[in-house]
Design an enzyme around this catalytic site. Structure first.
Site, mmCIF file in Angstrom:
data_model
loop_
_atom_site.group_PDB
_atom_site.id
_atom_site.type_symbol
_atom_site.label_atom_id
_atom_site.label_comp_id
_atom_site.label_asym_id
_atom_site.label_seq_id
_atom_site.Cartn_x
_atom_site.Cartn_y
_atom_site.Cartn_z
ATOM 1 N N ARG A 271 94.416 19.572 -2.173
ATOM 2 C CA ARG A 271 94.988 19.239 -0.872
ATOM 3 C C ARG A 271 94.088 19.870 0.191
ATOM 4 N NH1 ARG A 271 98.245 22.905 1.268
ATOM 5 N NH2 ARG A 271 99.483 23.475 -0.524
ATOM 6 N N HIS A 275 99.907 22.504 3.577
ATOM 7 C CA HIS A 275 101.082 21.855 2.956
ATOM 8 C C HIS A 275 101.739 20.882 3.938
ATOM 9 C CE1 HIS A 275 104.893 21.266 0.952
ATOM 10 N NE2 HIS A 275 105.543 21.893 1.909
ATOM 11 N N TYR A 284 96.395 31.849 2.243
ATOM 12 C CA TYR A 284 96.377 31.899 0.782
ATOM 13 C C TYR A 284 95.144 31.259 0.142
ATOM 14 C CZ TYR A 284 98.548 27.249 1.486
ATOM 15 O OH TYR A 284 98.822 25.973 1.891
#
Lengths: 381, 334
Positions: A271, A275, A284
């Site tokens: 991705r 998100h 992260y």
């Protein structure tokens, strides 16, 4: 000689029910993700299919960037982008026959659109006007599913029902890497294998469940390995290689249609966006990691293959971009209109016939709407 | 196909007959669940169905309630009418997400395009000496979920009529079967089943003038017994059997309480956050000026369902109902 045979004198042979159903070896996935683009296998791929995949990838990318822009403008409450994952989305949509069914998750708007759902209708859940803007029966696309993995047993049940009715229908269900940890994932795969239902599970492993990396999600060698325990084949594929995803899914769909039962396909992808717009991906993951994956972009991979083989030139690329731009312009125009909502519809589809309780509440709302329309004076206050 | 000769009279047999008649009448009706096939269900409610209709129509599933209900959703999407069995009340909890996130709202989230005609059979309640997790009354959870019908029969005739209606309904129905009434007998004749009973209508089981007992399912026989016992003390109790918790029959309940001026809600589910609170509030809102006393509740205690050797202390019995009826002689300021 097996251990059991050596001990034959001491231990009875287990009854048949204790035996594994099959030799697990044929069910095991490849050690490395299967690839087509840039390999000899690409020569066998249908040029027309590759060109179609390319056009859909370009459209899909543009859809993702446009929907993300609409989020920034406040037109969408949220948009879980599938930028970087378009190959999975497009292959999932194109591999199905018209009579087949697609079961998408919330990140799979693109698969729904590639299957024919109106681009605006595919976004109503994310815009906030209605949970599902399209009739699921029109293109045989189930509602975008927000709870994780709960759509998987639906796909199994639908495929099972179709087979009971003698229909030649396959269901393809999409789920993310995080979703494989859910109980419904397990139950769906188990039911599918026991019933030998004509269903294909496609896990889009994009590396993170919001922020939790795959290593903290599972200790399995790969997500495709999970298939073996259920007694179904697991396939591992490069999720950014549109030709490879299409081929593996096509095999799995054909296998299911021929009565061979379910397959679990893990597509390894990434991705590229966060998100959703509410997520800060820099907390992260490192930029270097994201950049490395940009070099493995599904559009770049396919574009390189097509141009190297003389199947695509500058005109072809421009045509694909223009088509995508037209779609984006139409999406922008229509999404910038406020949807006309009738609040009374709140009560219309709770039950086939509204209960007396709902009719009372509808009357209350109608009175409130009338008072609102009349203004402060009309309301007599 | 040979006709299975059923003996008349128990609720379990009426339920079996309802399933069989529904399956015979409509090829899209499928029964599924753990043990429903060869064994005929742990309560034998599905006895003979797999033999008569085949494994594809009466299916032993893997042991997984979310999977049972989740696959039923997909089957209903494809035009079947699944009737799933949850075996025991507390076993249904793993399926709760499927129930509340999908079954209850699929019609709504698809704006009417995708109704789900699923019947979820849940044997519920105590009084049979079941061990832990076999005696819960979970109706409040289901009632709190818009989109579900919640139905519970208390008589043999209703078991048949309401189950046929539930299966015929285009909406999902949670069909709560009072376990301790499975073997209750009645003069019901399965050769001439009762008419299918529309969902959503309460019925006055015993007319009376001095107070209304509002109840359902396993507590109905207890309330009827209490009403008989109360006669000795000069009380002429009306007993209303709700039969359907959702939709709720405000009209029948309101008319009864306005006639009698007093009401007690009786159920074995725990009282706090239980169905009785909702029912008492509805009655109060509609009957305030007719009420001679506060609406009272007689319910199970607010405890996890007790072990079987103590359950008789937990379940509302005749004495506890009569105590409440006595308190209906309420005077302002007392």
């Amino acid at each position: 000689m097996t251990v059991m045979e050596q001990r034959g004198a001491y231990r009875p042979t287990p009854p048949p029910a204790w035996q594994p159903r099959t030799d697990p070896a044929p069910l095991l996935p490849d050690a490395r993700p299967y690839r087509v683009l840039g390999t000899e296998a690409a020569a066998k791929a249908d040029p027309e299919l590759l060109r179609r995949l390319y056009a859909e990838l370009v459209r899909g990318r543009r859809y993702n960037t446009q929907a993300t822009a609409l989020t920034k403008q406040g037109r969408l409450a949220v948009y879980p982008s599938s930028t970087g994952q378009e190959a999975c989305q497009v292959a999932a949509a194109l591999v199905l026959q018209e009579r087949d069914w697609l079961f998408p998750s919330y990140r799979d708007t693109l698969a729904a659109v590639a299957r024919g759902v109106d681009p605006v209708q595919a976004l109503t859940l994310l815009r906030g006007d209605w949970h599902t803007g399209y009739d699921p029966y029109e293109h045989r696309v189930a509602p975008l599913c927000t709870p994780l993995a709960t759509q998987l047993p639906h796909a199994v049940g639908l495929a099972h029902a179709a087979r009971l009715k003698g229909d030649d229908v396959v269901a393809l269900a999409l789920v993310g890497d995080g979703g494989t940890s859910e109980g419904d994932f397990h139950e769906a795969l188990n039911f599918a294998a026991v019933w030998q239902a004509p269903v294909v599970f496609l896990v889009q492993n994009n590396g993170f469940a919001i922020s939790v990396p795959l290593a903290k999600q599972t200790a399995a060698p790969s997500l495709a390995h999970k298939a073996v325990g259920y007694g179904m084949p697991g396939r591992l594929v490069d999720g950014n290689d549109a030709a490879a995803v299409h081929e593996v899914l096509a095999d799995a769909v054909a296998h299911a249609r021929e009565g061979g039962g379910p397959t679990l396909v893990e597509a390894v992808t990434y991705r590229l966006d966060a998100h959703t717009n509410a997520d800060d991906a820099t907390r992260y993951r490192a930029d270097a990691e994201v950049e490395a994956w940009r070099d493995h972009d599904p559009i770049v991979l396919l574009e390189r293959e097509l141009t190297d083989r003389g199947l695509l030139d500058q005109d072809g690329m421009r045509a694909a971009r223009e088509d995508a731009e037209a779609m984006a312009a139409d999406l922008r125009t229509r999404m910038n209109q406020d949807p006309a909502l009738d609040p009374r519809e709140l009560f219309a589809n709770v039950y086939a016939e509204p209960t007396s309780q709902l009719m009372e509440q509808e009357a209350q709302l109608r009175a409130e709407l009338d008072a609102e329309a009349a203004g402060p004076e009309g309301a007599g206050r | 196909m040979t006709t299975v000769a059923l003996k008349p009279a128990t609720m379990a047999q009426a339920l079996t007959r309802a399933l069989r008649d529904a399956m015979a009448a409509d090829a899209s009706v499928h029964v599924m669940g753990e043990d429903v096939g060869t064994l005929g269900g742990v309560f034998r409610v599905t006895d003979g169905l797999a033999k008569e209709f085949g494994d594809d129509r009466c299916t032993d599933t893997p042991l997984a309630e979310a999977g049972i209900l989740g696959t039923a959703v997909g089957m209903a999407m494809y035009g079947l009418r699944p009737v799933v069995e949850m075996q025991f009340d507390a076993f249904a909890y793993p399926a709760f997400e499927q129930l509340v996130s999908h079954v209850a709202r699929m019609r709504n989230r698809t704006r009417g395009a995708m109704p789900l005609p699923i019947t979820v059979r849940v044997p519920y309640g105590g009084g049979i000496g079941g061990v832990e997790h076999h005696s819960d009354s979970s109706e409040a959870y289901y009632m709190a979920t818009p989109g579900l019908h919640v139905v519970t029969p208390a008589t043999v005739a209703d078991a048949y009529g309401l189950l046929r209606a539930a299966i015929a309904s285009d909406d999902p129905v949670v069909f709560l079967e009072p376990k301790r009434l499975y073997w209750s007998k009645d003069t019901w004749n399965p050769e001439e089943p009762e008419a299918v009973e529309p969902i959503g209508r309460a019925v006055v089981r015993r007319p009376g003038r001095s107070a209304t007992l509002i109840t359902y399912g396993p507590s109905l026989p207890v309330c009827l017994e209490a009403a008989e016992a109360a006669r000795a003390e000069g009380w002429d109790l009306e007993v209303v059997d709700l039969r359907s918790l959702v939709p709720f029959d405000d009209a029948t309940v309101t008319a009864s309480v306005r006639r009698t001026g007093r009401a007690v809600v009786v159920h074995e589910s725990n009282g706090f956050g239980g169905p009785g609170g909702e029912i008492a509030a509805r009655v109060t809102e509609r009957c305030f000026h007719y009420l001679e006393a506060p609406v009272l509740r007689v319910a199970g205690f607010d405890i996890p369902y007790p072990p079987p050797m103590l359950e008789r202390h937990h379940l509302p019995g005749v004495d506890r109902i009569l105590d409440a009826v006595g308190r209906l002689q309420w005077e302002a300021g007392s």
